[in-house]
Structures are given as structure tokens and as C-alpha cells.
Design a protein around this motif. Structure first.
Motif, PDB file in Angstrom:
ATOM      1  N   ASP A   1       0.835  -1.205   0.000  1.00 50.11           N
ATOM      2  CA  ASP A   1       0.000   0.000   0.000  1.00 50.11           C
ATOM      3  C   ASP A   1       0.866   1.249   0.000  1.00 50.11           C
ATOM      4  OD1 ASP A   1      -2.291  -1.450  -0.058  1.00 50.11           O
ATOM      5  OD2 ASP A   1      -2.767  -1.235   2.069  1.00 50.11           O
ATOM      6  N   LEU A   2       1.978   1.203   0.730  1.00 53.84           N
ATOM      7  CA  LEU A   2       2.861   2.373   0.787  1.00 53.84           C
ATOM      8  C   LEU A   2       3.501   2.645  -0.570  1.00 53.84           C
ATOM      9  CD1 LEU A   2       4.615   2.038   4.251  1.00 53.84           C
ATOM     10  CD2 LEU A   2       3.191   3.930   3.466  1.00 53.84           C
ATOM     11  N   ILE A   3       3.881   1.584  -1.276  1.00 51.74           N
ATOM     12  CA  ILE A   3       4.472   1.780  -2.612  1.00 51.74           C
ATOM     13  C   ILE A   3       3.442   2.460  -3.513  1.00 51.74           C
ATOM     14  CG2 ILE A   3       5.395   0.625  -4.660  1.00 51.74           C
ATOM     15  CD1 ILE A   3       6.402  -1.605  -2.829  1.00 51.74           C
ATOM     16  N   ALA A   4       2.228   1.879  -3.523  1.00 49.49           N
ATOM     17  CA  ALA A   4       1.183   2.436  -4.391  1.00 49.49           C
ATOM     18  C   ALA A   4       0.860   3.874  -3.969  1.00 49.49           C
ATOM     19  CB  ALA A   4      -0.057   1.571  -4.332  1.00 49.49           C
ATOM     20  N   GLY A   5       0.745   4.089  -2.644  1.00 48.94           N
ATOM     21  CA  GLY A   5       0.388   5.411  -2.139  1.00 48.94           C
ATOM     22  C   GLY A   5       1.442   6.459  -2.471  1.00 48.94           C
ATOM     23  N   THR A   6       2.727   6.089  -2.338  1.00 48.51           N
ATOM     24  CA  THR A   6       3.802   7.035  -2.611  1.00 48.51           C
ATOM     25  C   THR A   6       3.821   7.409  -4.085  1.00 48.51           C
ATOM     26  OG1 THR A   6       5.059   5.907  -0.908  1.00 48.51           O
ATOM     27  CG2 THR A   6       6.262   7.470  -2.247  1.00 48.51           C
ATOM     28  N   LEU A   7       3.676   6.403  -4.935  1.00 53.10           N
ATOM     29  CA  LEU A   7       3.676   6.677  -6.377  1.00 53.10           C
ATOM     30  C   LEU A   7       2.517   7.596  -6.741  1.00 53.10           C
ATOM     31  CD1 LEU A   7       4.548   3.167  -7.816  1.00 53.10           C
ATOM     32  CD2 LEU A   7       5.998   5.199  -7.782  1.00 53.10           C
ATOM     33  N   LYS A   8       1.364   7.313  -6.157  1.00 57.21           N
ATOM     34  CA  LYS A   8       0.174   8.106  -6.442  1.00 57.21           C
ATOM     35  C   LYS A   8       0.392   9.552  -5.979  1.00 57.21           C
ATOM     36  CE  LYS A   8      -4.438   6.172  -6.645  1.00 57.21           C
ATOM     37  NZ  LYS A   8      -5.336   5.272  -5.923  1.00 57.21           N
ATOM     38  N   ALA A   9       0.981   9.681  -4.767  1.00 58.09           N
ATOM     39  CA  ALA A   9       1.208  11.014  -4.215  1.00 58.09           C
ATOM     40  C   ALA A   9       2.144  11.815  -5.114  1.00 58.09           C
ATOM     41  CB  ALA A   9       1.799  10.899  -2.812  1.00 58.09           C
ATOM     42  N   ASN A  10       3.041  11.132  -5.805  1.00 56.76           N
ATOM     43  CA  ASN A  10       3.958  11.821  -6.717  1.00 56.76           C
ATOM     44  C   ASN A  10       3.313  12.096  -8.064  1.00 56.76           C
ATOM     45  OD1 ASN A  10       5.784  11.514  -4.738  1.00 56.76           O
ATOM     46  ND2 ASN A  10       6.915   9.856  -5.709  1.00 56.76           N
ATOM     47  N   GLY A  11       2.035  11.778  -8.159  1.00 57.25           N
ATOM     48  CA  GLY A  11       1.353  12.013  -9.423  1.00 57.25           C
ATOM     49  C   GLY A  11       1.645  10.940 -10.446  1.00 57.25           C
ATOM     50  N   GLN A  12       2.330   9.858 -10.014  1.00 56.66           N
ATOM     51  CA  GLN A  12       2.606   8.795 -10.966  1.00 56.66           C
ATOM     52  C   GLN A  12       1.378   7.902 -11.068  1.00 56.66           C
ATOM     53  OE1 GLN A  12       6.457   8.180  -8.971  1.00 56.66           O
ATOM     54  NE2 GLN A  12       7.011   7.142 -10.858  1.00 56.66           N
ATOM     55  N   TYR A  13       1.048   7.526 -12.279  1.00 57.34           N
ATOM     56  CA  TYR A  13      -0.110   6.687 -12.514  1.00 57.34           C
ATOM     57  C   TYR A  13       0.232   5.280 -12.042  1.00 57.34           C
ATOM     58  CZ  TYR A  13      -3.619   4.164 -15.233  1.00 57.34           C
ATOM     59  OH  TYR A  13      -4.634   3.345 -15.639  1.00 57.34           O
ATOM     60  N   VAL A  14      -0.517   4.784 -11.076  1.00 61.34           N
ATOM     61  CA  VAL A  14      -0.247   3.438 -10.590  1.00 61.34           C
ATOM     62  C   VAL A  14      -1.030   2.455 -11.432  1.00 61.34           C
ATOM     63  CG1 VAL A  14      -0.200   1.928  -8.594  1.00 61.34           C
ATOM     64  CG2 VAL A  14      -0.034   4.381  -8.297  1.00 61.34           C
ATOM     65  N   LYS A  15      -0.311   1.713 -12.203  1.00 60.33           N
ATOM     66  CA  LYS A  15      -0.973   0.814 -13.107  1.00 60.33           C
ATOM     67  C   LYS A  15      -0.627  -0.609 -12.729  1.00 60.33           C
ATOM     68  CE  LYS A  15      -1.392   0.261 -17.999  1.00 60.33           C
ATOM     69  NZ  LYS A  15      -0.909   0.696 -19.295  1.00 60.33           N
ATOM     70  N   ASN A  16      -1.612  -1.439 -12.841  1.00 57.30           N
ATOM     71  CA  ASN A  16      -1.434  -2.822 -12.453  1.00 57.30           C
ATOM     72  C   ASN A  16      -0.788  -3.586 -13.604  1.00 57.30           C
ATOM     73  OD1 ASN A  16      -1.636  -5.057 -10.950  1.00 57.30           O
ATOM     74  ND2 ASN A  16      -3.864  -5.242 -11.071  1.00 57.30           N
ATOM     75  N   VAL A  17       0.513  -3.346 -13.838  1.00 60.13           N
ATOM     76  CA  VAL A  17       1.133  -3.967 -15.005  1.00 60.13           C
ATOM     77  C   VAL A  17       1.591  -5.384 -14.682  1.00 60.13           C
ATOM     78  CG1 VAL A  17       1.871  -1.759 -15.932  1.00 60.13           C
ATOM     79  CG2 VAL A  17       3.456  -3.103 -14.554  1.00 60.13           C
ATOM     80  N   ILE A  18       1.751  -6.164 -15.756  1.00 56.58           N
ATOM     81  CA  ILE A  18       2.032  -7.582 -15.589  1.00 56.58           C
ATOM     82  C   ILE A  18       3.426  -7.809 -15.004  1.00 56.58           C
ATOM     83  CG2 ILE A  18       2.403  -9.713 -16.869  1.00 56.58           C
ATOM     84  CD1 ILE A  18       0.210  -8.518 -18.835  1.00 56.58           C
ATOM     85  N   CYS A  19       4.438  -7.226 -15.633  1.00 57.39           N
ATOM     86  CA  CYS A  19       5.822  -7.369 -15.173  1.00 57.39           C
ATOM     87  C   CYS A  19       6.651  -6.369 -15.959  1.00 57.39           C
ATOM     88  CB  CYS A  19       6.340  -8.791 -15.388  1.00 57.39           C
ATOM     89  SG  CYS A  19       6.488  -9.213 -17.121  1.00 57.39           S
ATOM     90  N   GLU A  20       7.976  -6.441 -15.801  1.00 59.40           N
ATOM     91  CA  GLU A  20       8.814  -5.452 -16.476  1.00 59.40           C
ATOM     92  C   GLU A  20       8.750  -5.555 -18.008  1.00 59.40           C
ATOM     93  OE1 GLU A  20      13.122  -6.444 -16.759  1.00 59.40           O
ATOM     94  OE2 GLU A  20      12.747  -7.651 -14.983  1.00 59.40           O
TER      95      GLU A  20
END
Lengths: 116, 828
Positions: free
Chosen positions: B464-483
Motif C-alpha cells: 500500500d505504501l508503494i502504491a500510495g507514494t507513487l500516487k502522491a507523486n502524481g505517478q499513474y499506478v498501473k497494475n502492469v504484468i511485469c517489467e
């Protein structure tokens, strides 16, 4: 002075014995060696067949792929998906495991593994 | 020469001290003395020893760890005497070692109350692996057993007795409630009722006056003169710090035991430290492992020129006792009028939750959770960080009702210093800054901060913290498959469909980058199968190992074989064939939970021959290896059962035959019951059908496993044809939209609008895709093929089932089997 170790090239199998983008296991005396045909990149690799995590003879049955920007070639153990670099043998899943790697040569459809 | 540190005691805390010290400094020679014959082991999970773990499994380190790190380890050699004057210790075997620093990690022993008869045979304590071995040996001839002490350890000991096969296990506690240090009376009552269901009898308010028996224990006599008969007694009535060595040496000890230490963990002699359960800090013994580790950390810090100090430790705890969640945090016992107490109780589900809130309603002070401790992490953070409560604090234990609550928001409100991973002492601040520095997934974050690498309990919060931090930075959190693919599974599914891509390399070339990996390969393989239903062995190296070898890999590298037995119905002739095949290839046979027969221990070389014989006898692949339909379980139904309303077996067979081989995001299980008695347990399946007077009720999205969930009613009183139409739509909708490795239950839980929405799509066809879904499913049904049949009849494919490519007829010599109850088992 540098001492060069003698590498003995052993005929392991034929190229069509190993599935494309997959691995197969080769018996060398009492040793089991996993050989990988990374046909997508036109490369061949070999490592020990034993996964050091739970001591299972299965790495040749694992999926291969690449990791990171540098596209480091890797194999994932089918048991718990620990991944290992096919170049260095280093565990890429953040644990302290190390597997043995071997040099591979392909000449005229024959696959040779270099044993030190 | 390096200064010498002698560590007295090789328990969990003693070991942790060594681990932490060698990680930070090589300036010391370390000598460890242990009383027990084995290396430090995990005492917290001691009861797992009876549940099948070996002493080696419980060990904290590998056998070579001490030597590898230059530590001298002396086992079975307790220190007998400390001479503070000359700074030396004497061990039992006669070793004399001079020390510069001494660390006492002698732990605690079981407190054995002075009751007449306590010396009788059959009375044990529960503390060490040796104690467990003695209990194990004695339990062979015991039918009943009593545990004295209803605390945390006592209940663990009771679980151990159950694991040993003692059906009549009793727990005797002198206090009026269980776990008196952690939970209140109402919580204890809830726990007690849950434990009684599991076969434990609990006796509270019982003071034992004597232990009866002539030589061997036969019962406990209480002070009300009642008698409880038993064949054995395990005492777990508390702990007693092992301070005898310190006492003898003249170090200061507490009046009720324990070696007195200051905030640097120094005893009354500054060169001597005490840590763990033997140490008494400000009048308190810390009887948990986490504060012990913290004390070890403090001493290591002192010895490596830092000045970390010990300032008490939060004794909040969460554990699973015999399958029941129990948690206690903050000030669990404060009560009105000093606070406001909110209580939620569900006697049906066995859930009890209590939270204590400051009188002004602003802060959470503590609480107790029984039966469901999912909220523990967040509640503990709320207490520890003095987070101001929302206007409706009952949401904390009931969950937000009405409006949807966003997943990670709560975690992001924590202050930076909030401790997220207590095993590795990682704060929220360090996690967020690691994310900002590029560790944007769990693996990367584990690697650079260590968070989540210990017990793993904090992993959901870390995510949750990873997703929350990315979101807070305005980064679109996308549920991607892998690299390798910047798409979600659903997006990639549509792309592959629209572009009609038929193999993995094409998909990677068109929509991905790099060379793929163990995450995207099987995922794409599953999508390709769900779309085109081509033979999976054609692209064998993108399949998970089980799909590649069309069998389930097991311990030791052998495989298990499961032929399809639709609806669980099988003829005697076929049963005989299974028996003959298992006999011929030396396989272990077991009836599965899905009403079929699993044969274990097959060498990879034997698989084509085994299947050749099965197919000759009319069997097909059971797809136990695939993320696909497993079984449709049935009860015997109206053909035999006097309660049965319809023929549930025939319907189960029809459905299993229809969906067999269909690949999906995860495995699928079904069930059909012939009446409301529900003997097929259909409501615990991904789809379940129950006969009614008027037709069938169709339930979907149930699940057994670790998070059981009942299936929910999708349609009532429908006929067979409608039932299959709805099932076609439901399954295809799930296959097209679910995230990888997501069972239907989890998929539904994440689906916006939940069951009401799903019902609208499937039954009312609100999206207008009903016909399309049915057609797509029909295509899969029509293109079914038995993969094993194809392999058995194809010499090229058969060749791939060899262990050694250069010696195809040789089997893996490392496979080792042993015998248990007249069958083989993997030797590990």
C-alpha cells in the motif's frame, strides 16, 4: 603469473535435443547440468541442475527470460520461482544463493559444455 | 589480539545477538556457550515440531553458520560460574575463558508450581525440543492430556497435544479467563467457545491442590475437591528468568527474579550485559521475542561505538492460536470511566473486537481482537503514532460502511517515523524514500530496505505504501504484468485478441520488451489458451513447469498424475486400471478433495507410458496441473439418495465435461448438490449448483483454501439450460477480466459494484455482451482436446519427457523414495 585452467569440452547433446527458449538436463558422470537454448537471442547457457534453495534437481525445467534494463538472461526455478543469472549464477531474487555456470559452445549442431 | 565476548546461552536472543554483531563488526572474538545439545532454534514455533517440522527445520541457522562467521560454539556445555573479579567464566566441561565483555542470554525456564505430586511420571514442562521429545514419547500411550496454564504458551502446548493425536485435551487455568495478560473476559469467552469447537475443554478458576496417581499421574485434584482424570500433564504456568548464574556471581537480581539491567542492558557490573527473558528492566521481564531482539540490538550498538538505548517495548501481539486469530495492542485493559470502549461481537462467526478510545474521542488507546485480526497492523499504528481518529471511530472495527474507502489512504496518513516492519526496524519514512529513489516494486524494496523479509506480516502495508507514494507523486499506478509488459492482464487479453496473435514471441515483439520471464510467459500462455485453445504443448517452454510436463511437480522432482473422473463417478473397471497402473509404476495413491484419485511419485520418463495405459482404459487428462477447471464435485443425488430432488451426478458430469480443459486466470472448482443439505459443498466453490423444488440455484465466487468465502446466489430456481448459459457467461467474463492468479472470490471482492453488478451483467445482460460470451465459451468447448492423448500418440512430443536429454532412458538418480503405511513417499 597467470595460471590458465584446463577447460575440457564435453559433448553434451545436439541442438535439437533442447527445446527453443527452454532447457534440458544433461548427465555428465554423476553431475547433472542444465543446458538452455535461448533461441530468441541465439545464445546457449549451462548451469548446475540443482536449485540451491530447496535442493531440487529441477532448474532445467524452469522458464528462462531476462531481467532489468540490461536484459540479464535468467532462469526461474519451477518450485518457488527463485531466479538465477545465467551469466554469473547469482541469485536475482535477493537471496544469498549462487549456482555454478558453465561455458557452452555449439559446433555443427553439437552442444559442448566446458568443464574446468 | 581481539577483545573477547562470551555469550552465555544459545537461544533465539543469544543467536540474534551474534547475527547482529558479526553483521556490523569483526573486531571481536565471540565465544558462545549453550546448555542444550542443538544450535539455537525457533522456540516461538515450537508446536510445529509436532505438526511435522524437524528440529533442523526450526533451527535459526545452518550448521556451518557459526564456523563461517568465526564464532566458537560450545553446545551441551553450560557455564557454571562467572568470576567478575578476573573476568572469566568456567564451563561444565572445564573450559575457562577470559572475557572482555560478557553477554548473559540465559533466557527463562518453565515455572513449576510447588504442588504435591508434581514429581510423578507423566508430568512435563513445555520449553525445549528435549521436553517435546519426552512428551512425544509418553503421549504414545496416553489417551487424555491436561495442560496447566491457559496463557499463550499453555494454549500452544494444548495444540501440541492435539497434534500428537490426544483427542481429550483439557486446559486448566487458575485465573477466571484465558490469556489473562493479553485479553479481557469477553474476549476470553469468545476464544473459549472457538477452542471448544476444536475439541479442547477449558476449565477456568481452577486451583490444583494435588496431582493424583501411584507413581504415574492419573488425575488432578482441585481445591473444590473435584477430580479431572488424565494420562499426562503438561505444565505451562509461566516463565522464570534463568538468573541463577548471575545471582551466584553477585550481580544484582530482582526480588522476584531477573537480572537487573539499565537502559544500555548493563548489569550491576558494566562489563556484563543481560538480554532477553533473563533481563529485568524497570521491574519488568519482557517475555516475547521481539523485545529480546531489540535488547540484542542495543548491546551490539553499545559494542560498536553507538549509543542506542532500550526504552521499554510495545508488548502488542498478534498470533494464530490453533487457527484462531488473537491480537492485543496498546492499553488493552483500560476501561470506563478512563476511556470510551467500543465492542463488536459476532458469536456466530466467533469474532470479538474491542477498542479503547480516549474520552475526548481523539485517540485510540488500545484494544483486543479475537477471531479476525486483519485490522491489527493499522490499529497498532494508529495507537503508536497517536493518529487522530475519524469522527466515526467504529469504522475502525466495522470497516467503512456505505461509501467506498480507498485502499492505501490510511497507511499514507501515518507519520514518517511509524515503524512498519518491526522485524527489520524499517520506518514508513525509509520505505517512502526508497520508493522515491526508484524501488517501485516489492522485490526492489525488500532488497534495499529489508522490509517484509522477516515474518512478512507487514507486506500488505508495504505494498500500500508503494502504491500510495507513487500516487502522491502524481505517478499513474498501473497494475502492469511485469517489467516486460506495460499492460494489465485484461488489456493484454484484448490486444492479443484484436491482433489475433497466436504465439508468445509475437506477443512479446508486438506489445512487450526484453526476453520475457516466469511471470509473463505463463500469463500469456493462459490468455492464448483462453482465446484460441491451441494445444499447450506446442509452446511448452512458456508454460509453468506443471503445464509443460502436464503433471504436478512434487517434492524431490517426481510428478503426480490425476485422470479426470467427472462428477466423482467411476466404474469398478476403471478403478481396477488405476490400481494396476499405480502398482506397476510404484505410485502412491490418495483420494483428493475433488473426488478423484491422485497418483504420486511418477518419474518424468514414465509419464507417457502411464498415460498411455490410462487413455487406453478410457481416461482423459484431469488438468490438475493447469489453471483450469479441476472438478465438479457432486453428491449422489436423486438416483440413490432419499432426500435428493434432482440427479446431481448427471448434471455435475455434464458441466465438468463442458468446461474441462478451459484455461482461466486461476484454477476453477465446481459443485452440484442434489438438495439443500449441500453434501457437495457447492457453496465453497467457484460455481455451485444446488437443487431446489423448482430447478437449480446457481451460486458463484465461493472459495475454500486459506480465506474461505461462501459463494453468493446469482440466480434462483432456473432450469438446466439457463444454468449452463449463465455459467458460460460468468466463466468467460471472469476469464476475460480477472487479474492473473486471482480466484473468482477475490475477483468479485475487487469488482466495482460487487455482486449486484455481476448479476446485472450475467442475468440482465446490462453490457449487451451475453451472446458474445456464450459464443466465445462455445468455441472453447468445441475445440477441447485431451493433451495427454496428443502426447501419447506423438513420438516427438513423447521424447520431451526424459530427465537426461543425453540418456533418455535413465531416471533421475537423486529421486529417493521411502515407505510409509505400505506406500511410497518422497524421502526428504
Amino acid at each position: 603469473m597467470e595460471v590458465l585452467e584446463d577447460v575440457q569440452w564435453v559433448l553434451a547433446c545436439y541442438t535439437d535435443d533442447v527445446p527453443e527458449n527452454g532447457g534440458a538436463c544433461v548427465k555428465h558422470g554423476s553431475e547433472q547440468i542444465a543446458v538452455y537454448n535461448f533461441s530468441r537471442r541465439g545464445e546457449w547457457y549451462a548451469t548446475q541442475n540443482l536449485c540451491p534453495h530447496k535442493q531440487q534437481m529441477v532448474l532445467s525445467r524452469g522458464m528462462i527470460g531476462s531481467a532489468g534494463e540490461a536484459c540479464e538472461p535468467k532462469v526461474a526455478c519451477p518450485f518457488h520461482k527463485k531466479t538465477f543469472s545465467l551469466l554469473s549464477g547469482e541469485c536475482l531474487s535477493g537471496e544469498d544463493y549462487q549456482i555454478k555456470t558453465y561455458p557452452v559452445r555449439v559446433i555443427d549442431g553439437k552442444v559442448y559444455i566446458g568443464i574446468v | 589480539m581481539k577483545p573477547t565476548i562470551v555469550v552465555v546461552g544459545n537461544g533465539m536472543v543469544g543467536y540474534k545477538f551474534c547475527e547482529k554483531l558479526v553483521a556490523r563488526s569483526n573486531a571481536y572474538r565471540i565465544v558462545v556457550f549453550g546448555e542444550e545439545p542443538r544450535r539455537a532454534y525457533d522456540r516461538v514455533h515450537l508446536s510445529e515440531y509436532f505438526a511435522g517440522k524437524s528440529a533442523e527445520d526450526l533451527s535459526m541457522s545452518s550448521s556451518s553458520w557459526y564456523a563461517d562467521n568465526g564464532i566458537e560454539l560450545h553446545l551441551s556445555d553450560p557455564v557454571q560460574e562467572i568470576n567478575l573479579e578476573v573476568k572469566a567464566i568456567h564451563s561444565l566441561s572445564g573450559k575457562i575463558i577470559n572475557y572482555d565483555y560478557l553477554v548473559l542470554a540465559t533466557g527463562s525456564g518453565a515455572f513449576v508450581p510447588d504442588i504435591p505430586g508434581i514429581e510423578k511420571q507423566g508430568v512435563f514442562v513445555y520449553r525445549t525440543i528435549d521436553d517435546l521429545d519426552k512428551i512425544k514419547e509418553y503421549a504414545v500411550n496416553a489417551k487424555s492430556g491436561v495442560v496447566m496454564g491457559g496463557g499463550l504458551l499453555g494454549l500452544e502446548a494444548a495444540k501440541a497435544l492435539i497434534d500428537l493425536g490426544i483427542n481429550n485435551a483439557d486446559v486448566v487455568e487458575f485465573a477466571p479467563r484465558l490469556m489473562p495478560r493479553q485479553i479481557d473476559t469477553a474476549g476470553s469467552a469468545m476464544l473459549q467457545s472457538k477452542l471448544s469447537q476444536l475439541g479442547l475443554s477449558i476449565h477456568l478458576n481452577k486451583i490444583t491442590s494435588s496431582i493424583e496417581g501411584d507413581g504415574c499421574v492419573t488425575g488432578l485434584r482441585f481445591n473444590d475437591d473435584s477430580l479431572l482424570e488424565t494420562d499426562m500433564l503438561v505444565i505451562s504456568a509461566g516463565i522464570r528468568p534463568r538468573d541463577e548464574l548471575a545471582r551466584l556471581a553477585g550481580l544484582q537480581v530482582g526480588t522476584r527474579g531477573g537480572i537487573v539491567v539499565n537502559e544500555k542492558m548493563q548489569t550491576s557490573d558494566p562489563a556484563v550485559f543481560a538480554i532477553g527473558e533473563c533481563a529485568l528492566y524497570e521491574g519488568m521481564i519482557y517475555g516475547l521475542v521481539a523485545p529480546g531482539y531489540e535488547m540484542a540490538e542495543v548491546v551490539v550498538s553499545q559494542l560498536t561505538a553507538n549509543d542506542k538505548t532500550f526504552n521499554g517495548f510495545d508488548m502488542s501481539t498478534k498470533l494464530k492460536l490453533i487457527g484462531v486469530d488473537v491480537a492485543s495492542f496498546g492499553d488493552a485493559f483500560i476501561s470506563e470511566p478512563d476511556c470510551r470502549t467500543l465492542v463488536f461481537e459476532d458469536t456466530h462467526k466467533g469474532v470479538y473486537k474491542r477498542i479503547n478510545i480516549s474520552n475526548d474521542g481523539k485517540y485510540l488507546l488500545g484494544g483486543i481482537l479475537i477471531g479476525d485480526a486483519a485490522a491489527y497492523n493499522m490499529l497498532l499504528q494508529t495507537v503508536n503514532n497517536k493518529i487522530v481518529l475519524p469522527p466515526d471511530p467504529e469504522d475502525l472495527i466495522l470497516g467503512a460502511r456505505g461509501a467506498e474507502q480507498s485502499g492505501g489512504a490510511g497507511v499514507m496518513n501515518l507519520p514518517d517515523e511509524a515503524l512498519i516492519c518491526s522485524c527489520e526496524a524499517v520506518s514508513k519514512g525509509s520505505i517512502c524514500s526508497a520508493v522515491n529513489n526508484g524501488a517501485v516494486n516489492l522485490d526492489a524494496l525488500k532488497k534495499c530496505t529489508g522490509a517484509g523479509t522477516g515474518c512478512g506480516g507487514c507486506v500488505p502495508m508495504v505494498k500500500d505504501l508503494i502504491a500510495g507514494t507513487l500516487k502522491a507523486n502524481g505517478q499513474y499506478v498501473k497494475n502492469v504484468i511485469c517489467e516486460h509488459f506495460d499492460y494489465s492482464r485484461q488489456e493484454l487479453f484484448d490486444l492479443i485478441k484484436v491482433n489475433k496473435l497466436k504465439n508468445y514471441d509475437l506477443v512479446l515483439d508486438h506489445h512487450g520488451k526484453g526476453d520475457g520471464c516466469e511471470v509473463c510467459k505463463p500469463l500469456v500462455a493462459s490468455i492464448l489458451s483462453s482465446l484460441w485453445n491451441d494445444l499447450i504443448v506446442k509452446q511448452d517452454t512458456i508454460q509453468d513447469s506443471n503445464d509443460r510436463y502436464l503433471a504436478n511437480i512434487q517434492k524431490g522432482g517426481t510428478y503426480s498424475v490425476v485422470p479426470r473422473i467427472p462428477g466423482g463417478e467411476i466404474t469398478p473397471e476403471k478403478l481396477i486400471v488405476i490400481g494396476q497402473v499405480a502398482q506397476k509404476y510404484n505410485l502412491y495413491t490418495k483420494i483428493t478433495g475433488g473426488q478423484r484419485i491422485d497418483m504420486f511419485g511418477a518419474h518424468v520418463n514414465d509419464l507417457p507410458d502411464i498415460w498411455g495405459e490410462l487413455i487406453n482404459a478410457g481416461f482423459e487428462s484431469g488438468h490438475a496441473y493447469g489453471k483450469s477447471l479441476r472438478t465438479v464435485k457432486s453428491c449422489v443425488g436423486s438416483t440413490w439418495c432419499r432426500f435428493g430432488l434432482h440427479d446431481s451426478v448427471s448434471f455435475a458430469i455434464e458441466i465438468e465435461e463442458r468446461y474441462k480443459g478451459v484455461r482461466s486466470p486461476h484454477k476453477l472448482k465446481g459443485g452440484v448438490s442434489g438438495c439443500i443439505r449441500e453434501c457437495a459443498e457447492a457453496q465453497g466453490k467457484d460455481f455451485g449448483i444446488i437443487a431446489t423444488e423448482k430447478g437449480w440455484n446457481l451460486y458463484v465466487c465461493g472459495n475454500g483454501g486459506s480465506k474461505p468465502q461462501h459463494a453468493q446466489l446469482l440466480a434462483a430456481d432456473i432450469d438446466s439450460k439457463t444454468c449452463i448459459r449463465y455459467l458460460d457467461r460468468f466463466l468467460m467474463f471472469y476469464i476475460k477480466t480477472a487479474d492473473p492468479l486471482t480466484r473468482t472470490a477475490t475477483w468479485l471482492n475487487k469488482l466495482d459494484g460487487g455482486m449486484a453488478y455481476l448479476k446485472n451483467v450475467i442475468v440482465n445482460d446490462s453490457l449487451g455482451i451475453g451472446d458474445q460470451l456464450e459464443e466465445e465459451m462455445q468455441l472453447l468447448v468445441d475445440s477441447f482436446h485431451c493433451e495427454w492423448k496428443e502426447v501419447v500418440n506423438n513420438p516427438e512430443l513423447r521424447k520431451r519427457f526424459a530427465h537426461f536429454v543425453n540418456a533418455p532412458h535413465e531416471k533421475d538418480p537423486t529421486v529417493k523414495l521411502e515407505t510409509m503405511r505400505e506406500q511410497v513417499k518422497a524421502a526428504w
